[in-house]
Structure formats: structure tokens, C-alpha cells
Design a protein around this motif. Structure first.
Motif, PDB file in Angstrom:
ATOM      1  N   ILE A   1       0.555  -1.209  -0.316  1.00  0.00           N
ATOM      2  CA  ILE A   1      -0.011   0.035   0.161  1.00  0.00           C
ATOM      3  C   ILE A   1       0.987   1.393   0.103  1.00  0.00           C
ATOM      4  CG2 ILE A   1      -1.744   1.123   1.185  1.00  0.00           C
ATOM      5  CD1 ILE A   1      -2.237  -1.404   2.312  1.00  0.00           C
ATOM      6  N   GLY A   2       1.801   1.303   0.649  1.00  0.00           N
ATOM      7  CA  GLY A   2       3.330   2.840   0.758  1.00  0.00           C
ATOM      8  C   GLY A   2       3.763   2.680  -0.679  1.00  0.00           C
ATOM      9  N   ASP A   3       4.049   1.427  -0.933  1.00  0.00           N
ATOM     10  CA  ASP A   3       4.633   1.510  -1.862  1.00  0.00           C
ATOM     11  C   ASP A   3       3.548   2.172  -3.405  1.00  0.00           C
ATOM     12  OD1 ASP A   3       6.450   1.036  -4.641  1.00  0.00           O
ATOM     13  OD2 ASP A   3       5.084  -0.985  -5.825  1.00  0.00           O
ATOM     14  N   LEU A   4       2.354   1.980  -3.099  1.00  0.00           N
ATOM     15  CA  LEU A   4       1.315   2.966  -4.472  1.00  0.00           C
ATOM     16  C   LEU A   4       0.876   3.755  -3.818  1.00  0.00           C
ATOM     17  CD1 LEU A   4      -2.025  -0.114  -5.011  1.00  0.00           C
ATOM     18  CD2 LEU A   4      -0.923   0.232  -6.334  1.00  0.00           C
ATOM     19  N   PHE A   5       1.264   3.706  -2.726  1.00  0.00           N
ATOM     20  CA  PHE A   5       1.426   5.732  -2.471  1.00  0.00           C
ATOM     21  C   PHE A   5       2.060   6.511  -2.740  1.00  0.00           C
ATOM     22  CE2 PHE A   5       1.919   9.093   1.080  1.00  0.00           C
ATOM     23  CZ  PHE A   5       0.280   9.668   1.129  1.00  0.00           C
ATOM     24  N   VAL A   6       3.611   6.380  -2.817  1.00  0.00           N
ATOM     25  CA  VAL A   6       4.431   6.317  -3.556  1.00  0.00           C
ATOM     26  C   VAL A   6       4.365   6.892  -5.128  1.00  0.00           C
ATOM     27  CG1 VAL A   6       7.058   6.463  -4.508  1.00  0.00           C
ATOM     28  CG2 VAL A   6       5.591   5.972  -1.788  1.00  0.00           C
ATOM     29  N   LYS A   7       3.608   5.859  -5.708  1.00  0.00           N
ATOM     30  CA  LYS A   7       3.482   6.078  -6.382  1.00  0.00           C
ATOM     31  C   LYS A   7       2.045   6.997  -7.494  1.00  0.00           C
ATOM     32  CE  LYS A   7       5.129   1.223  -7.997  1.00  0.00           C
ATOM     33  NZ  LYS A   7       4.630   0.276  -8.392  1.00  0.00           N
ATOM     34  N   GLY A   8       1.617   7.803  -6.391  1.00  0.00           N
ATOM     35  CA  GLY A   8       0.907   8.381  -6.909  1.00  0.00           C
ATOM     36  C   GLY A   8      -0.554   8.174  -6.643  1.00  0.00           C
ATOM     37  N   TYR A   9      -1.193   6.995  -5.735  1.00  0.00           N
ATOM     38  CA  TYR A   9      -2.078   6.415  -5.320  1.00  0.00           C
ATOM     39  C   TYR A   9      -2.864   6.846  -3.858  1.00  0.00           C
ATOM     40  CZ  TYR A   9      -1.596   3.812 -10.090  1.00  0.00           C
ATOM     41  OH  TYR A   9      -1.585   3.868 -11.107  1.00  0.00           O
ATOM     42  N   LYS A  10      -3.091   7.290  -3.860  1.00  0.00           N
ATOM     43  CA  LYS A  10      -3.040   8.335  -2.557  1.00  0.00           C
ATOM     44  C   LYS A  10      -4.348   8.378  -1.957  1.00  0.00           C
ATOM     45  CE  LYS A  10       0.830  11.524  -3.069  1.00  0.00           C
ATOM     46  NZ  LYS A  10       1.254  13.103  -2.717  1.00  0.00           N
ATOM     47  N   ASP A  11      -5.486   8.053  -2.991  1.00  0.00           N
ATOM     48  CA  ASP A  11      -7.019   7.831  -2.421  1.00  0.00           C
ATOM     49  C   ASP A  11      -7.477   6.046  -2.157  1.00  0.00           C
ATOM     50  OD1 ASP A  11      -9.627   8.575  -2.239  1.00  0.00           O
ATOM     51  OD2 ASP A  11      -9.897   7.092  -4.401  1.00  0.00           O
ATOM     52  N   ARG A  12      -7.646   6.102  -1.318  1.00  0.00           N
ATOM     53  CA  ARG A  12      -8.052   4.648  -0.357  1.00  0.00           C
ATOM     54  C   ARG A  12      -8.649   3.788  -1.577  1.00  0.00           C
ATOM     55  NH1 ARG A  12     -10.620   3.591   5.581  1.00  0.00           N
ATOM     56  NH2 ARG A  12      -8.483   5.152   5.579  1.00  0.00           N
ATOM     57  N   LYS A  13      -9.757   4.429  -1.951  1.00  0.00           N
ATOM     58  CA  LYS A  13     -10.669   3.843  -3.431  1.00  0.00           C
ATOM     59  C   LYS A  13      -9.955   3.248  -4.669  1.00  0.00           C
ATOM     60  CE  LYS A  13     -14.957   3.881  -5.552  1.00  0.00           C
ATOM     61  NZ  LYS A  13     -15.900   4.848  -5.524  1.00  0.00           N
ATOM     62  N   THR A  14      -8.745   4.336  -5.160  1.00  0.00           N
ATOM     63  CA  THR A  14      -8.265   3.789  -6.114  1.00  0.00           C
ATOM     64  C   THR A  14      -7.084   2.330  -5.322  1.00  0.00           C
ATOM     65  OG1 THR A  14      -8.936   6.213  -6.700  1.00  0.00           O
ATOM     66  CG2 THR A  14      -6.698   4.744  -7.629  1.00  0.00           C
ATOM     67  N   GLN A  15      -6.589   3.152  -4.395  1.00  0.00           N
ATOM     68  CA  GLN A  15      -5.366   1.958  -3.703  1.00  0.00           C
ATOM     69  C   GLN A  15      -6.103   0.684  -3.646  1.00  0.00           C
ATOM     70  OE1 GLN A  15      -4.382   3.415  -0.184  1.00  0.00           O
ATOM     71  NE2 GLN A  15      -3.371   4.660  -0.570  1.00  0.00           N
ATOM     72  N   ILE A  16      -7.444   0.536  -3.601  1.00  0.00           N
ATOM     73  CA  ILE A  16      -7.811  -0.809  -3.465  1.00  0.00           C
ATOM     74  C   ILE A  16      -8.370  -1.229  -4.707  1.00  0.00           C
ATOM     75  CG2 ILE A  16     -10.337  -1.943  -2.859  1.00  0.00           C
ATOM     76  CD1 ILE A  16      -9.911  -0.048  -0.037  1.00  0.00           C
ATOM     77  N   ASN A  17      -8.727  -0.612  -5.708  1.00  0.00           N
ATOM     78  CA  ASN A  17      -9.059  -1.439  -6.837  1.00  0.00           C
ATOM     79  C   ASN A  17      -7.872  -1.860  -7.354  1.00  0.00           C
ATOM     80  OD1 ASN A  17     -10.242  -1.593  -8.955  1.00  0.00           O
ATOM     81  ND2 ASN A  17      -9.638   0.757  -9.898  1.00  0.00           N
ATOM     82  N   ILE A  18      -5.962  -1.463  -7.823  1.00  0.00           N
ATOM     83  CA  ILE A  18      -5.152  -1.419  -8.265  1.00  0.00           C
ATOM     84  C   ILE A  18      -4.855  -2.481  -7.514  1.00  0.00           C
ATOM     85  CG2 ILE A  18      -3.280  -0.712  -8.676  1.00  0.00           C
ATOM     86  CD1 ILE A  18      -4.962   0.393 -10.309  1.00  0.00           C
ATOM     87  N   ILE A  19      -5.104  -2.826  -5.661  1.00  0.00           N
ATOM     88  CA  ILE A  19      -4.861  -3.987  -4.946  1.00  0.00           C
ATOM     89  C   ILE A  19      -5.424  -5.575  -5.697  1.00  0.00           C
ATOM     90  CG2 ILE A  19      -5.236  -5.388  -2.985  1.00  0.00           C
ATOM     91  CD1 ILE A  19      -2.434  -3.593  -2.945  1.00  0.00           C
ATOM     92  N   MET A  20      -6.808  -5.110  -5.851  1.00  0.00           N
ATOM     93  CA  MET A  20      -7.947  -5.975  -6.364  1.00  0.00           C
ATOM     94  C   MET A  20      -7.902  -6.515  -7.458  1.00  0.00           C
ATOM     95  SD  MET A  20     -12.056  -5.614  -6.708  1.00  0.00           S
ATOM     96  CE  MET A  20     -12.243  -5.183  -5.253  1.00  0.00           C
ATOM     97  N   LYS A  21      -7.407  -5.891  -9.052  1.00  0.00           N
ATOM     98  CA  LYS A  21      -7.086  -5.637  -9.416  1.00  0.00           C
ATOM     99  C   LYS A  21      -5.226  -6.930 -10.279  1.00  0.00           C
ATOM    100  CE  LYS A  21      -9.709  -2.684 -12.209  1.00  0.00           C
ATOM    101  NZ  LYS A  21      -9.496  -1.250 -12.713  1.00  0.00           N
ATOM    102  N   ALA A  22      -4.917  -6.088  -9.202  1.00  0.00           N
ATOM    103  CA  ALA A  22      -2.704  -7.348  -9.073  1.00  0.00           C
ATOM    104  C   ALA A  22      -3.274  -8.003  -8.566  1.00  0.00           C
ATOM    105  CB  ALA A  22      -2.197  -6.471  -8.794  1.00  0.00           C
ATOM    106  N   GLY A  23      -4.151  -8.244  -7.865  1.00  0.00           N
ATOM    107  CA  GLY A  23      -4.497  -9.634  -6.725  1.00  0.00           C
ATOM    108  C   GLY A  23      -4.947 -10.813  -8.165  1.00  0.00           C
ATOM    109  N   ILE A  24      -5.914 -10.054  -8.912  1.00  0.00           N
ATOM    110  CA  ILE A  24      -6.233 -11.450  -9.691  1.00  0.00           C
ATOM    111  C   ILE A  24      -4.732 -11.501 -11.139  1.00  0.00           C
ATOM    112  CG2 ILE A  24      -7.923 -11.480 -12.060  1.00  0.00           C
ATOM    113  CD1 ILE A  24      -9.558  -9.578 -10.485  1.00  0.00           C
ATOM    114  N   VAL A  25      -4.066 -10.805 -11.152  1.00  0.00           N
ATOM    115  CA  VAL A  25      -2.943 -11.528 -11.663  1.00  0.00           C
ATOM    116  C   VAL A  25      -2.297 -11.832 -10.831  1.00  0.00           C
ATOM    117  CG1 VAL A  25      -0.824 -10.579 -12.895  1.00  0.00           C
ATOM    118  CG2 VAL A  25      -2.910  -9.069 -13.023  1.00  0.00           C
TER     119      VAL A  25
END
Length: 427
Positions: free
Chosen positions: A203-227
Motif C-alpha cells: 500500500i505504501g508503494d502505491l502511495f509513493v506512485k501517486g495513488y493516495k486515494d484509498r478507493k483507488t489503492q483498493i482497486n489497484i490491489i484487487m486487480k493486481a491480486g487477480i494477476v
């Protein structure tokens, strides 16, 4: 490629690399071998525990605020520290790290040198672990970047050949409760436990990459989790199937490591002793270094630098070296009572946190967690041969035979906690 898609793929492969521990490879073939023609049922339970739960574990931390403490503090800060410390010891010097050393000896060394001494091998293995971990060397990352693809290619060859040219036909092994057996055996990967510790890193890595909104972080994590889940699922299902094909021809006395050696030799020939065993041994080393360094950092921070990072790493390596000499089978057996206690607790925390938006009463968390923990503690004592007055009553609970007797107490505990420990009655 868009920025989001690129980060989804990068995060997905990072998740895959984190949960793709070389030590985990000993479990799917064994489960398939035990289940025979029911390898799919046992595999479903295993995949839920070692793929589904870790993904939801990371998402639950994201939903709770982004830090491990945000998840565990729903009970209390002290409870969170104790739980996380037990988890770190489990995925560190008590079970997971020693298992990498034992797996290296049994899969990488013993097939080539039958008279090798486990004590000597463990001293060498954990001396290297100490040197690399204490210097926090980038060498490990470089080795891992080469080894993981190499190990995946080797596994891919074994799986493809095992499917196209199976060594046997899955037979009826008369196994009972295949799903629950797979689910509880998945505890041994400890991936769900590690997920709530390592989640803040992703989550910290996503924050550094510019994803500071929690909803967006969860969305990225969910899709990355599928991969990550697709990649892990292919590997695990392939190993489960080829384990099932060995059910009719393998010796009944095979252990978790010897069944994998047997399968690889039947599919790749004697050369697999060097190729496959060497790849797993080296991959185990990178896992050992990573987990040992994580253990050192965690306890150094927890103890506010009162004990240095180097000292903690040294103690972890010495403990791991001693434990590794018990062998894979014994380490797995020793881990069972602890995992029986903490896994239901973590599962309850993860499930409730997935619905944290609707649960504002913290009494529900405490009641559900303690309800599950009490029953799991009694079950753990039962499995260790220690019985109490309540032992027989526990056996009458729903789902006891499947290993899920903690579910009803968790529900009842959550209801009681919600009613009697709600400080703000308006909620």
C-alpha cells in the motif's frame, strides 16, 4: 501501456513473488497425492487459504487505513502487538524460515549426497542467510530476479509434461473431508498471516506512485491480486494434479519432500536432482534472507532499538538453524497447534474488516475474535493431546469435523460483543 495497467502488472507480479515461497511447493503435490481423484476438491480448499485469504488480507488492511496496526487495533493496541509478534515468529525463526533450510537439505542436498549431515548444511545455509540479511544486501534481490523465473520455467516444464504425459492415473484414495483438509493444510503456507504484515509495504508503494486515494489503492490491489492469483493458481493446480497422478504408483510412506523428488525424477529423469533441487535450494535461500530481514526490522522497531537489528538477525538465524534440523515433517507438525489458534483469529479479522464500512461497533470485532480464539485454543490443546472439561462440548459444535468449529462461536461472540460492549449506544 497506461500507467494504471503497468502498475497493476508490476504490483501483481510483486504479490506473486512474495507469496510464491519455494517452501510452499512441497504442499500441493502432497495434497494431490493424498486426494487422488479428489485432487480438485482438496485443491479448492487449499487455494482459498493460500491465494484468496492473502489477497483479502491485504485488502482488509487497505480498507482499515493502510497499516497493520489499523487492522489489529480494532481489538486493542496490545492485542495487535501480541498477534503480530506471534505471526512474525511463525513466518520467521520458528517455522517458515527453518522450513526453508530443511527443504533445502531434503530436496537440494540429500538426493545428491545421501550421507550429508543436516547440522553442517544448516550451519552453512543460515550463515549465508545471516551475512546477506545483516548487510541488507541487494544481492538477494538480484539473485531472486534470476531464480524466480528459472524456478518457474522448471516448474512449467514439470507441470506441462505431467499433464501431457502423466506418470499415472489419479485413483480413489478414500480420503474424507477433502475440502477441509485442503483448507487447513493451506494454513502451513502462512501466506494469509504474512499478508497483514506485508500489506502496508504494498500500500505504501502505491502511495509513493501517486495513488493516495484509498478507493483507488483498493482497486489497484484487487486487480493486481487477480494477476497474482492466476499465476499462483496455475502453479498450484498443476502441482496438485501431478500429485494426484502419483497417487496410484507412489509409495505410501512418502513424505512432503520425497513425493516431490519422486515426481520430478519420473518426469525429468535423474538430472532433476541437480536442476530442480538446486533451483529450489537457491530460491529457499532468498526466502530465508527476506523473512529473516523482515523479522529483524519488525522486532527492532517494536523494541524501539533496545536490541540492535544485527543481534535480532543473529538470534533468528541461530534459532532457525536449530529448528531446521528437526526436518520438514516435524516442523509442519510443530506448527499445527499455533496455526490452529491464530489462523481463525486472522480470518475473522480479515472478514470483518472487509465489511468495516458497515461495522462501526468495535465490540463486534472483539467478541468475534475472542469467541473464535477460545474455541481454537481448546482445539489446539486437543490436537496436542491435552483435554479439558469443554473438550467434549467443542466436538458438538457445527463443522467440528471439518476444522471449522470456531465459526459459530465467532458469530455468537460478535453478537454478544456488539450488544454489551458498545460504548456509543446510538451506533
Amino acid at each position: 501501456m497506461s500507467k494504471d495497467l503497468k502498475n497493476i502488472l508490476i504490483t501483481g507480479m510483486a504479490l506473486f513473488s512474495t507469496f510464491f515461497g519455494a517452501g510452499n511447493l512441497i504442499f500441493p503435490p502432497t495434497l494431490g497425492y493424498m486426494a487422488g481423484d479428489k485432487w480438485g476438491y482438496i485443491g479448492l480448499g487449499f487455494l482459498i487459504t493460500c491465494i484468496g485469504l492473502p489477497l483479502f488480507g491485504i485488502m482488509s488492511v487497505a480498507l482499515s487505513g493502510g497499516k497493520t496496526e489499523d487492522l489489529t487495533s480494532k481489538i486493542s493496541p496490545t492485542f495487535g502487538k501480541i498477534l503480530c509478534s506471534i505471526i512474525m515468529l511463525s513466518i520467521g525463526p520458528l517455522f517458515a524460515v527453518p522450513r526453508t533450510g530443511a527443504t533445502t537439505f531434503e530436496l537440494g542436498v540429500l538426493p545428491l549426497f545421501p550421507n550429508a549431515n543436516s547440522i553442517v548444511v544448516s550451519i552453512i545455509f543460515f550463515s549465508i542467510t545471516y551475512i546477506l540479511a545483516v548487510n541488507e544486501s541487494s544481492v538477494v534481490d538480484r539473485i531472486g530476479a534470476i531464480l524466480t523465473p528459472f524456478l518457474l520455467i522448471t516448474l512449467g516444464i514439470i507441470i506441462v509434461k505431467g499433464i501431457l504425459f502423466p506418470i499415472g492415473t489419479p485413483v480413489n484414495t478414500n480420503i474424507e473431508g477433502a475440502f477441509s483438509k485442503g483448507f487447513t493444510e493451506g494454513y502451513q503456507t502462512m501466506d494469509a498471516l504474512g499478508s497483514i504484515i506485508l500489506a502496508q509495504m504494498f500500500i505504501g508503494d502505491l502511495f509513493v506512485k501517486g495513488y493516495k486515494d484509498r478507493k483507488t489503492q483498493i482497486n489497484i490491489i484487487m486487480k493486481a491480486g487477480i494477476v497474482s492469483s492466476v499465476c499462483l493458481g496455475i502453479v498450484y493446480l498443476g502441482l496438485l494434479y501431478i500429485g494426484g497422478t502419483a497417487s496410484g504408483i507412489a509409495d505410501q510412506d512418502f513424505t512432503r519432500t520425497t513425493i516431490l523428488v519422486f515426481i520430478s525424477q519420473r518426469l525429468l529423469g535423474n538430472s532433476s536432482k541437480i536442476i530442480f533441487g538446486g533451483a529450489i535450494a537457491a530460491a529457499c535461500l532468498t526466502t530465508s534472507v527476506g523473512l529473516t530481514a523482515t523479522t529483524g526490522n519488525y522486532f527492532n522497531k517494536l523494541l524501539e532499538n533496545k536490541i540492535s537489528y544485527k543481534t535480532i538477525v543473529l538470534l533468528a538465524c541461530v534459532t532457525s538453524a536449530i529448528m531446521s534440523n528437526y526436518g520438514v515433517e516435524s516442523i509442519v507438525k510443530l506448527a499445527i497447534p499455533i496455526l490452529q489458534i491464530i489462523y481463525p483469529v486472522v480470518i475473522v479479522l480479515i472478514v470483518l474488516s472487509m465489511f468495516s464500512k458497515y461495522i462501526v461497533n468495535k465490540g463486534i470485532y472483539s467478541g468475534a475474535v475472542y469467541g473464535a480464539m477460545i474455541v481454537s485454543l481448546i482445539n489446539s490443546l486437543n490436537s496436542a493431546g491435552i483435554t479439558y472439561v469443554f473438550s467434549d462440548a467443542i466436538k458438538m459444535l457445527p463443522f467440528y469435523e471439518g476444522g471449522f468449529s470456531w465459526i459459530l462461536p465467532a458469530i455468537v461472540g460478535g453478537i454478544i460483543g456488539g450488544i454489551f460492549f458498545n460504548k456509543d449506544k446510538s451506533k
